[in-house]
Design a protein around this motif. Sequence first.
Motif, PDB file in Angstrom:
ATOM      1  N   GLN A 158       1.083  -1.380   0.141  1.00 51.31           N
ATOM      2  CA  GLN A 158       0.279   0.001   0.056  1.00 51.31           C
ATOM      3  C   GLN A 158       1.165   1.403  -0.028  1.00 51.31           C
ATOM      4  N   ASP A 159       0.614   1.870  -1.264  1.00 45.99           N
ATOM      5  CA  ASP A 159       1.775   3.158  -1.351  1.00 45.99           C
ATOM      6  C   ASP A 159       1.270   4.165  -0.828  1.00 45.99           C
ATOM      7  N   THR A 160       2.090   5.245   0.775  1.00 49.46           N
ATOM      8  CA  THR A 160       1.213   5.596   0.951  1.00 49.46           C
ATOM      9  C   THR A 160       1.796   7.381   0.893  1.00 49.46           C
ATOM     10  N   THR A 183      -4.677   4.381   5.049  1.00 52.73           N
ATOM     11  CA  THR A 183      -4.703   3.154   3.566  1.00 52.73           C
ATOM     12  C   THR A 183      -5.795   2.609   3.460  1.00 52.73           C
ATOM     13  N   GLN A 184      -6.221   2.603   4.806  1.00 54.33           N
ATOM     14  CA  GLN A 184      -6.985   1.537   5.348  1.00 54.33           C
ATOM     15  C   GLN A 184      -7.618   2.556   6.715  1.00 54.33           C
ATOM     16  N   ARG A 210      -4.653   5.871  -1.351  1.00 47.67           N
ATOM     17  CA  ARG A 210      -3.701   5.062  -1.656  1.00 47.67           C
ATOM     18  C   ARG A 210      -2.747   5.962  -2.724  1.00 47.67           C
ATOM     19  N   ARG A 211      -1.642   5.774  -3.281  1.00 52.97           N
ATOM     20  CA  ARG A 211      -0.881   6.267  -4.685  1.00 52.97           C
ATOM     21  C   ARG A 211      -1.199   5.474  -5.416  1.00 52.97           C
ATOM     22  N   ASP A 212      -2.466   5.084  -5.998  1.00 51.55           N
ATOM     23  CA  ASP A 212      -2.434   5.276  -7.560  1.00 51.55           C
ATOM     24  C   ASP A 212      -2.926   5.310  -7.801  1.00 51.55           C
TER      25      ASP A 212
END
Length: 353
Positions: A158-160, A183-184, A210-212
């Motif tokens: 999980q990119d934060t 992130t959750q 998240r860094r999506d």
Amino acid sequence: MAITDELAALREQTLSAIEEAVDTAALDAVRVAVIGKSGTLTGYLRNMGQVAKEQRAEVGKAVNEARKVVEEALEARKATLAAAELAASIDAAAVDITLPGRTQQLGTRHLINRVSEEICDVFLGLGYTVAEGPEVETDYYNFTALNAPADHPSRSMQDTFYVVDRSGDEAAVRGESDVLLRTQTSGVQVHCMEDQELPIYIVAPGKVFRRDVADPSHLPQFTQIEGLVVDKGITFGDLKGTLDYFCKAVFGPERKTRFRAHYFPFTEPSAEVDVSCGVCHGEGCRMCKGTGWLEILGCGMVDPNVLEMSGIDPEVYSGFAFGVGVERVACLKYNVPDLRYLLQGDMRFLRQF
């Protein structure tokens, strides 16, 4: 021509112009042209000094009489034209009560909010309560208390977004800050285990980050609902029964579920849950990529380490946890091919729901 003859001719011309005026604007133009400050009739009064003395009385009387007649004609015509204009305005604005009415378009809840409330209602019906927590969280509650210490490989899943202070803290820029956008919503579970009395039956809806890169199946911000149960005697069978009931309540009683072994740092054993495809009914299609199944959530039994860090004795209590993405459920339930459609604000799309 004598001045009195000129005044008589002007009076008749003015009265004729007054009668020919088609509206109050044209009538006012006549008034200004004749008895305004620079009007023709007013000009006679201003030039009285140039009239021979023996004619001034006669000319003055003729000017005043002409002015009086013109003013009376103006008032009478103004009243007539104003009444006509009012009647025309009323006719133009009149409502034909025999015409069918126009239905006022009503707004509705956004699809994300509706699905989120629907999911929460399913669990409220099972006796759960709704819990909330901060969107800006500490590293401890987002990772460490969920069995993911600083060097744990699960953090790379999980990119934060780390929060940088106003001084531009370089540690935060490098991802070493202890403050972040969650992130959750699993951190809410930790807060509840620390603060609430046992047993615990909660769901925690909220935004996560998240860094999506946004694409048909990913969003940098989405809505997640985490569930947590901590009680005596909780087994994996309780987890399977609960989530099977949830899937049938949301997607329909004919839908099937399956559990696949998976890994999550805060649950052991862990699983991912699939629901049978509603388009092909399990036969295989483009929606389910030919498998007949659609992944909807992750779950598992709460790891004993997580219980211990929150001050709960794992020898006495056990529990399960799960997390579901609301946007994903909405897309699977209504066969929406792209998560981004939910956030673009296109009313043509949103009005369908």
